[in-house]
Design a protein around this motif. Sequence first.
Motif, PDB file in Angstrom:
ATOM      1  N   PRO A 116      42.461  47.862  38.584  1.00 56.34           N
ATOM      2  CA  PRO A 116      41.680  47.793  40.057  1.00 56.34           C
ATOM      3  C   PRO A 116      42.198  46.763  41.070  1.00 56.34           C
ATOM      4  O   PRO A 116      42.213  46.804  42.040  1.00 56.34           O
ATOM      5  N   GLN A 117      43.004  45.805  40.216  1.00 59.83           N
ATOM      6  CA  GLN A 117      43.744  44.833  41.356  1.00 59.83           C
ATOM      7  C   GLN A 117      44.918  45.348  41.864  1.00 59.83           C
ATOM      8  O   GLN A 117      44.996  44.946  43.000  1.00 59.83           O
ATOM      9  N   LEU A 118      45.414  46.259  41.202  1.00 55.08           N
ATOM     10  CA  LEU A 118      46.901  46.696  41.605  1.00 55.08           C
ATOM     11  C   LEU A 118      46.238  47.668  42.761  1.00 55.08           C
ATOM     12  O   LEU A 118      46.995  47.870  43.652  1.00 55.08           O
ATOM     13  N   VAL A 119      45.183  48.461  42.442  1.00 53.66           N
ATOM     14  CA  VAL A 119      44.775  49.150  43.696  1.00 53.66           C
ATOM     15  C   VAL A 119      44.527  48.610  44.892  1.00 53.66           C
ATOM     16  O   VAL A 119      44.584  49.272  45.885  1.00 53.66           O
ATOM     17  N   ALA A 120      44.232  47.314  44.914  1.00 51.65           N
ATOM     18  CA  ALA A 120      43.625  46.417  45.797  1.00 51.65           C
ATOM     19  C   ALA A 120      44.763  45.666  46.358  1.00 51.65           C
ATOM     20  O   ALA A 120      44.643  44.619  47.116  1.00 51.65           O
ATOM     21  N   ASN A 121      46.036  45.987  45.718  1.00 52.76           N
ATOM     22  CA  ASN A 121      47.483  45.494  46.419  1.00 52.76           C
ATOM     23  C   ASN A 121      47.695  44.145  45.921  1.00 52.76           C
ATOM     24  O   ASN A 121      48.456  43.355  46.755  1.00 52.76           O
ATOM     25  N   LYS A 122      47.236  43.719  44.756  1.00 49.97           N
ATOM     26  CA  LYS A 122      47.614  42.373  44.092  1.00 49.97           C
ATOM     27  C   LYS A 122      48.859  42.688  43.720  1.00 49.97           C
ATOM     28  O   LYS A 122      49.126  43.864  43.095  1.00 49.97           O
ATOM     29  N   THR A 123      49.555  41.729  43.463  1.00 50.29           N
ATOM     30  CA  THR A 123      50.826  41.654  42.717  1.00 50.29           C
ATOM     31  C   THR A 123      50.541  41.595  41.212  1.00 50.29           C
ATOM     32  O   THR A 123      49.394  41.310  40.860  1.00 50.29           O
ATOM     33  N   HIS A 124      51.425  42.285  40.497  1.00 52.40           N
ATOM     34  CA  HIS A 124      51.088  42.375  38.971  1.00 52.40           C
ATOM     35  C   HIS A 124      50.872  41.006  38.181  1.00 52.40           C
ATOM     36  O   HIS A 124      50.073  40.660  37.472  1.00 52.40           O
ATOM     37  N   ALA A 125      51.766  39.898  38.713  1.00 56.78           N
ATOM     38  CA  ALA A 125      51.515  38.683  38.287  1.00 56.78           C
ATOM     39  C   ALA A 125      50.061  38.084  38.719  1.00 56.78           C
ATOM     40  O   ALA A 125      49.543  37.687  37.787  1.00 56.78           O
ATOM     41  N   GLU A 126      49.529  38.098  39.770  1.00 58.01           N
ATOM     42  CA  GLU A 126      48.359  37.672  40.149  1.00 58.01           C
ATOM     43  C   GLU A 126      47.143  38.623  39.217  1.00 58.01           C
ATOM     44  O   GLU A 126      46.305  38.125  39.019  1.00 58.01           O
ATOM     45  N   ALA A 127      47.436  39.864  39.128  1.00 56.61           N
ATOM     46  CA  ALA A 127      46.531  40.487  38.662  1.00 56.61           C
ATOM     47  C   ALA A 127      46.375  40.209  37.217  1.00 56.61           C
ATOM     48  O   ALA A 127      45.243  40.029  36.250  1.00 56.61           O
ATOM     49  N   GLN A 128      47.528  39.807  36.581  1.00 54.74           N
ATOM     50  CA  GLN A 128      47.444  39.674  35.037  1.00 54.74           C
ATOM     51  C   GLN A 128      46.701  38.312  34.904  1.00 54.74           C
ATOM     52  O   GLN A 128      45.989  38.165  33.873  1.00 54.74           O
ATOM     53  N   ALA A 129      47.068  37.380  35.616  1.00 50.31           N
ATOM     54  CA  ALA A 129      46.496  36.018  35.766  1.00 50.31           C
ATOM     55  C   ALA A 129      45.003  35.972  35.789  1.00 50.31           C
ATOM     56  O   ALA A 129      44.479  35.663  34.968  1.00 50.31           O
ATOM     57  N   ARG A 130      44.528  36.754  36.758  1.00 51.25           N
ATOM     58  CA  ARG A 130      42.938  36.830  37.086  1.00 51.25           C
ATOM     59  C   ARG A 130      42.417  37.573  35.667  1.00 51.25           C
ATOM     60  O   ARG A 130      41.305  37.393  35.311  1.00 51.25           O
ATOM     61  N   ALA A 131      42.952  38.547  35.133  1.00 52.79           N
ATOM     62  CA  ALA A 131      42.384  39.624  34.296  1.00 52.79           C
ATOM     63  C   ALA A 131      42.363  38.280  32.781  1.00 52.79           C
ATOM     64  O   ALA A 131      41.308  38.415  32.063  1.00 52.79           O
ATOM     65  N   GLY A 132      43.377  37.731  32.730  1.00 46.12           N
ATOM     66  CA  GLY A 132      43.403  37.030  31.508  1.00 46.12           C
ATOM     67  C   GLY A 132      42.233  35.820  31.601  1.00 46.12           C
ATOM     68  O   GLY A 132      41.555  35.317  30.680  1.00 46.12           O
ATOM     69  N   GLU A 133      42.215  35.524  32.922  1.00 44.34           N
ATOM     70  CA  GLU A 133      41.198  34.259  33.190  1.00 44.34           C
ATOM     71  C   GLU A 133      39.573  34.763  32.957  1.00 44.34           C
ATOM     72  O   GLU A 133      38.909  34.048  32.083  1.00 44.34           O
ATOM     73  N   LEU A 134      39.358  36.045  33.323  1.00 44.24           N
ATOM     74  CA  LEU A 134      38.087  36.586  33.107  1.00 44.24           C
ATOM     75  C   LEU A 134      37.911  37.027  31.580  1.00 44.24           C
ATOM     76  O   LEU A 134      36.615  36.612  31.189  1.00 44.24           O
ATOM     77  N   LEU A 135      38.699  37.509  31.049  1.00 42.48           N
ATOM     78  CA  LEU A 135      38.533  37.957  29.748  1.00 42.48           C
ATOM     79  C   LEU A 135      38.292  36.955  28.848  1.00 42.48           C
ATOM     80  O   LEU A 135      37.531  36.606  27.948  1.00 42.48           O
ATOM     81  N   SER A 136      39.075  35.671  29.280  1.00 43.82           N
ATOM     82  CA  SER A 136      39.132  34.526  28.444  1.00 43.82           C
ATOM     83  C   SER A 136      37.698  33.929  28.605  1.00 43.82           C
ATOM     84  O   SER A 136      37.018  33.320  27.549  1.00 43.82           O
ATOM     85  N   ALA A 137      37.162  33.792  30.043  1.00 42.59           N
ATOM     86  CA  ALA A 137      35.862  33.291  30.004  1.00 42.59           C
ATOM     87  C   ALA A 137      34.779  33.841  29.396  1.00 42.59           C
ATOM     88  O   ALA A 137      33.693  33.606  28.905  1.00 42.59           O
ATOM     89  N   LEU A 138      34.980  35.218  29.138  1.00 45.44           N
ATOM     90  CA  LEU A 138      34.022  36.040  28.363  1.00 45.44           C
ATOM     91  C   LEU A 138      34.375  36.108  26.777  1.00 45.44           C
ATOM     92  O   LEU A 138      33.565  36.891  26.034  1.00 45.44           O
ATOM     93  N   GLY A 139      35.188  35.161  26.276  1.00 43.74           N
ATOM     94  CA  GLY A 139      35.457  35.157  24.838  1.00 43.74           C
ATOM     95  C   GLY A 139      36.306  35.957  24.258  1.00 43.74           C
ATOM     96  O   GLY A 139      36.195  36.282  23.088  1.00 43.74           O
ATOM     97  N   LEU A 140      37.062  36.933  24.930  1.00 39.80           N
ATOM     98  CA  LEU A 140      38.082  37.726  24.375  1.00 39.80           C
ATOM     99  C   LEU A 140      39.561  37.426  24.732  1.00 39.80           C
ATOM    100  O   LEU A 140      40.327  37.991  24.693  1.00 39.80           O
ATOM    101  N   ALA A 141      39.625  36.113  24.641  1.00 43.77           N
ATOM    102  CA  ALA A 141      41.179  35.822  24.777  1.00 43.77           C
ATOM    103  C   ALA A 141      42.121  36.323  23.571  1.00 43.77           C
ATOM    104  O   ALA A 141      43.192  36.336  23.844  1.00 43.77           O
TER     105      ALA A 141
END
Length: 239
Positions: A116-141
Amino acid sequence: MNDRSLSGQVVVLDDLTRSFEQGGVRIDVLRGVNLAIRPGEIVALLGPSGSGKSTMLQAIGLLEGGFGGRIEIAGVDASRLGKDQRAAVRRDHIGFVYQFHHLLPDFSAIENVVLPQLVANKTHAEAQARAGELLSALGLAARLDHRPSQLSGGEQQRVAVARALANKPQLVLADEPTGNLDEATADRVLGQFLELVRGEGSAALVATHNERLARAMDRVVRLHDGLLHEGLPEATQLR
């Protein structure tokens, strides 16, 4: 588009109505709903199955037409927008969490949050970093590269929460987000959901029929007979 409501609210519903024709009979599901949600406020939408909670969330999420009244999202009078403009408001301001996670089965947990971040025109690197941050915060690292079929029900729903928050929405709409989980898992997922939403500074409207879960939120509104009422039922408040 204006990103800030003149009223200071993330959501404003003014006399929202919705009716259906069924077997030649008119059914009034929403009969003049009024609601305002402040930035950062988490509101429980309480009501039994069939009371119109999902219909109300569909209206706020700009997912279908046929509604009367006014819907303002992040300062935009969405009731006057065309299809493409409504899609832009959904993309830029709203995140969704459903009872069933609706993850893409052929993609990993992190890929489901990246897309969904790529659809919103984020770069892949930005989207990957954001996704990892959120999933880690939810205990899914440790589960980033697992596909949905390799995750438990609670883990799948936590991925769905991360996906909803991926684009930093001002508003998160959640429709019975723990209704498909056992009580212990539901409590754990809801606690993580509320903590993350508050940390992100998003507002949220969470539909549930569970009064116990509703008590964990900042405010409770009840949908009854097509109208919205503030607070828990009086009998419940006296317990």
